[in-house]
Design a protein around this motif. Sequence first.
Motif, PDB file in Angstrom:
ATOM      1  N   GLN A  79      14.626  16.159 -12.618  1.00 18.41           N
ATOM      2  CA  GLN A  79      14.432  17.488 -12.060  1.00 18.41           C
ATOM      3  C   GLN A  79      15.768  18.001 -11.541  1.00 18.41           C
ATOM      4  N   VAL A  80      16.026  19.285 -11.790  1.00 15.08           N
ATOM      5  CA  VAL A  80      17.281  19.903 -11.387  1.00 15.08           C
ATOM      6  C   VAL A  80      17.001  21.225 -10.695  1.00 15.08           C
ATOM      7  N   VAL A  81      18.009  21.726  -9.997  1.00 10.44           N
ATOM      8  CA  VAL A  81      17.950  23.018  -9.308  1.00 10.44           C
ATOM      9  C   VAL A  81      18.804  23.991 -10.112  1.00 10.44           C
ATOM     10  N   ALA A  82      18.261  25.186 -10.384  1.00 11.65           N
ATOM     11  CA  ALA A  82      19.008  26.147 -11.199  1.00 11.65           C
ATOM     12  C   ALA A  82      18.725  27.578 -10.771  1.00 11.65           C
ATOM     13  N   VAL A  83      19.716  28.440 -10.966  1.00 10.67           N
ATOM     14  CA  VAL A  83      19.541  29.882 -10.797  1.00 10.67           C
ATOM     15  C   VAL A  83      19.017  30.403 -12.124  1.00 10.67           C
ATOM     16  N   VAL A  84      17.877  31.103 -12.080  1.00 13.47           N
ATOM     17  CA  VAL A  84      17.242  31.534 -13.327  1.00 13.47           C
ATOM     18  C   VAL A  84      17.293  33.044 -13.562  1.00 13.47           C
ATOM     19  N   ASN A  85      17.911  33.810 -12.661  1.00 13.56           N
ATOM     20  CA  ASN A  85      17.928  35.259 -12.879  1.00 13.56           C
ATOM     21  C   ASN A  85      19.329  35.848 -13.072  1.00 13.56           C
ATOM     22  N   PHE A  86      20.282  35.014 -13.478  1.00 11.82           N
ATOM     23  CA  PHE A  86      21.550  35.552 -13.964  1.00 11.82           C
ATOM     24  C   PHE A  86      21.328  36.078 -15.380  1.00 11.82           C
ATOM     25  N   PRO A  87      22.126  37.035 -15.825  1.00  7.37           N
ATOM     26  CA  PRO A  87      22.019  37.438 -17.230  1.00  7.37           C
ATOM     27  C   PRO A  87      22.504  36.305 -18.129  1.00  7.37           C
ATOM     28  N   PRO A  88      22.018  36.233 -19.370  1.00  8.29           N
ATOM     29  CA  PRO A  88      22.489  35.190 -20.283  1.00  8.29           C
ATOM     30  C   PRO A  88      24.006  35.262 -20.446  1.00  8.29           C
ATOM     31  N   LYS A  89      24.614  34.100 -20.656  1.00  4.29           N
ATOM     32  CA  LYS A  89      26.070  34.021 -20.817  1.00  4.29           C
ATOM     33  C   LYS A  89      26.391  33.291 -22.118  1.00  4.29           C
ATOM     34  N   GLN A  90      27.236  33.912 -22.931  1.00  2.07           N
ATOM     35  CA  GLN A  90      27.654  33.302 -24.192  1.00  2.07           C
ATOM     36  C   GLN A  90      28.760  32.290 -23.911  1.00  2.07           C
ATOM     37  N   ILE A  91      28.540  31.048 -24.309  1.00  3.95           N
ATOM     38  CA  ILE A  91      29.535  29.990 -24.171  1.00  3.95           C
ATOM     39  C   ILE A  91      29.717  29.387 -25.559  1.00  3.95           C
ATOM     40  N   ALA A  92      30.873  29.650 -26.158  1.00  3.54           N
ATOM     41  CA  ALA A  92      31.129  29.276 -27.564  1.00  3.54           C
ATOM     42  C   ALA A  92      29.995  29.856 -28.407  1.00  3.54           C
ATOM     43  N   ASN A  93      29.289  29.016 -29.155  1.00  3.82           N
ATOM     44  CA  ASN A  93      28.208  29.486 -30.030  1.00  3.82           C
ATOM     45  C   ASN A  93      26.829  29.304 -29.393  1.00  3.82           C
ATOM     46  N   PHE A  94      26.761  29.260 -28.074  1.00  4.62           N
ATOM     47  CA  PHE A  94      25.536  28.929 -27.345  1.00  4.62           C
ATOM     48  C   PHE A  94      25.270  29.974 -26.271  1.00  4.62           C
ATOM     49  N   GLN A  95      24.018  30.379 -26.132  1.00  3.86           N
ATOM     50  CA  GLN A  95      23.614  31.342 -25.107  1.00  3.86           C
ATOM     51  C   GLN A  95      22.982  30.591 -23.935  1.00  3.86           C
ATOM     52  N   SER A  96      23.692  30.561 -22.801  1.00  4.23           N
ATOM     53  CA  SER A  96      23.189  29.893 -21.604  1.00  4.23           C
ATOM     54  C   SER A  96      22.290  30.862 -20.842  1.00  4.23           C
ATOM     55  N   GLU A  97      21.075  30.411 -20.477  1.00  2.53           N
ATOM     56  CA  GLU A  97      20.077  31.285 -19.869  1.00  2.53           C
ATOM     57  C   GLU A  97      19.837  31.020 -18.383  1.00  2.53           C
ATOM     58  N   CYS A  98      20.456  29.985 -17.849  1.00  2.03           N
ATOM     59  CA  CYS A  98      20.329  29.676 -16.424  1.00  2.03           C
ATOM     60  C   CYS A  98      21.548  28.867 -16.001  1.00  2.03           C
ATOM     61  N   LEU A  99      21.747  28.760 -14.686  1.00  2.00           N
ATOM     62  CA  LEU A  99      22.886  28.031 -14.150  1.00  2.00           C
ATOM     63  C   LEU A  99      22.384  26.831 -13.360  1.00  2.00           C
ATOM     64  N   VAL A 100      22.652  25.631 -13.864  1.00  2.00           N
ATOM     65  CA  VAL A 100      22.289  24.408 -13.163  1.00  2.00           C
ATOM     66  C   VAL A 100      23.265  24.211 -12.012  1.00  2.00           C
ATOM     67  N   LEU A 101      22.739  23.904 -10.824  1.00  2.00           N
ATOM     68  CA  LEU A 101      23.581  23.798  -9.635  1.00  2.00           C
ATOM     69  C   LEU A 101      23.982  22.354  -9.371  1.00  2.00           C
ATOM     70  N   GLY A 102      25.213  22.184  -8.917  1.00  2.00           N
ATOM     71  CA  GLY A 102      25.723  20.868  -8.592  1.00  2.00           C
ATOM     72  C   GLY A 102      26.841  20.962  -7.570  1.00  2.00           C
ATOM     73  N   VAL A 103      27.226  19.809  -7.103  1.00  2.00           N
ATOM     74  CA  VAL A 103      28.305  19.692  -6.124  1.00  2.00           C
ATOM     75  C   VAL A 103      29.531  19.161  -6.842  1.00  2.00           C
ATOM     76  N   VAL A 104      30.660  19.835  -6.659  1.00  2.00           N
ATOM     77  CA  VAL A 104      31.903  19.363  -7.265  1.00  2.00           C
ATOM     78  C   VAL A 104      32.413  18.220  -6.403  1.00  2.00           C
ATOM     79  N   GLY A 105      32.379  17.013  -6.972  1.00  2.00           N
ATOM     80  CA  GLY A 105      32.848  15.840  -6.252  1.00  2.00           C
ATOM     81  C   GLY A 105      34.359  15.783  -6.242  1.00  2.00           C
ATOM     82  N   ASP A 106      34.900  14.717  -5.695  1.00  2.00           N
ATOM     83  CA  ASP A 106      36.346  14.551  -5.624  1.00  2.00           C
ATOM     84  C   ASP A 106      36.961  14.734  -6.998  1.00  2.00           C
TER      85      ASP A 106
END
Length: 112
Positions: free
Chosen positions: A65-92
Motif C-alpha cells: 500500500q502506498v500514499v499518492a496524490v491523485v488529482n494532479f493533471p497527467p504528466k508525460q514522462i518519456a513515452n509514459f503518461q503518469s496519472e498520480c504522484l506516489v509520495l516518499g521521503v528523500v533519504g540521505d
Amino acid sequence: MSTISWSDFEKVEIRIGTVVGVEHFPEARKPAYKIRIDFGAQLGVRKSSAQITDIYGHMDLLGKQVVAVVNFPPKQIANFQSECLVLGVVGDEKGVVLLQPEREVPYGSRIL
C-alpha cells in the motif's frame, strides 16, 4: 517556507492505493519503475512513474500500500503518461522511502 490555507490543503486528494503492477522503465532519464496502483472502485487503477529503484526491487512493491496524490493533471514522462504522484521521503543518499499506512486500510481511503 510559505504557508497555505486549510482550504488549499483540502484541494489535494491524497489517497491510499495498492500496487498491482510493476515494470522497469528503461526510457526514463533516471532509473524508475512504471507502477499500476489500485485505488478502489471509485478511482480505479492509475499509473505512476516512480524513481524508487535504489531501495525497492520489483517484487518488493507488488501488494504494497502506498500514499499518492491523485488529482494532479497527467504528466508525460518519456513515452509514459503518469496519472498520480506516489509520495516518499528523500533519504540521505540511499534513495526514496515510500510513505505507507501503518496498517492496511481500504483502497482509495483519503488522507485527511
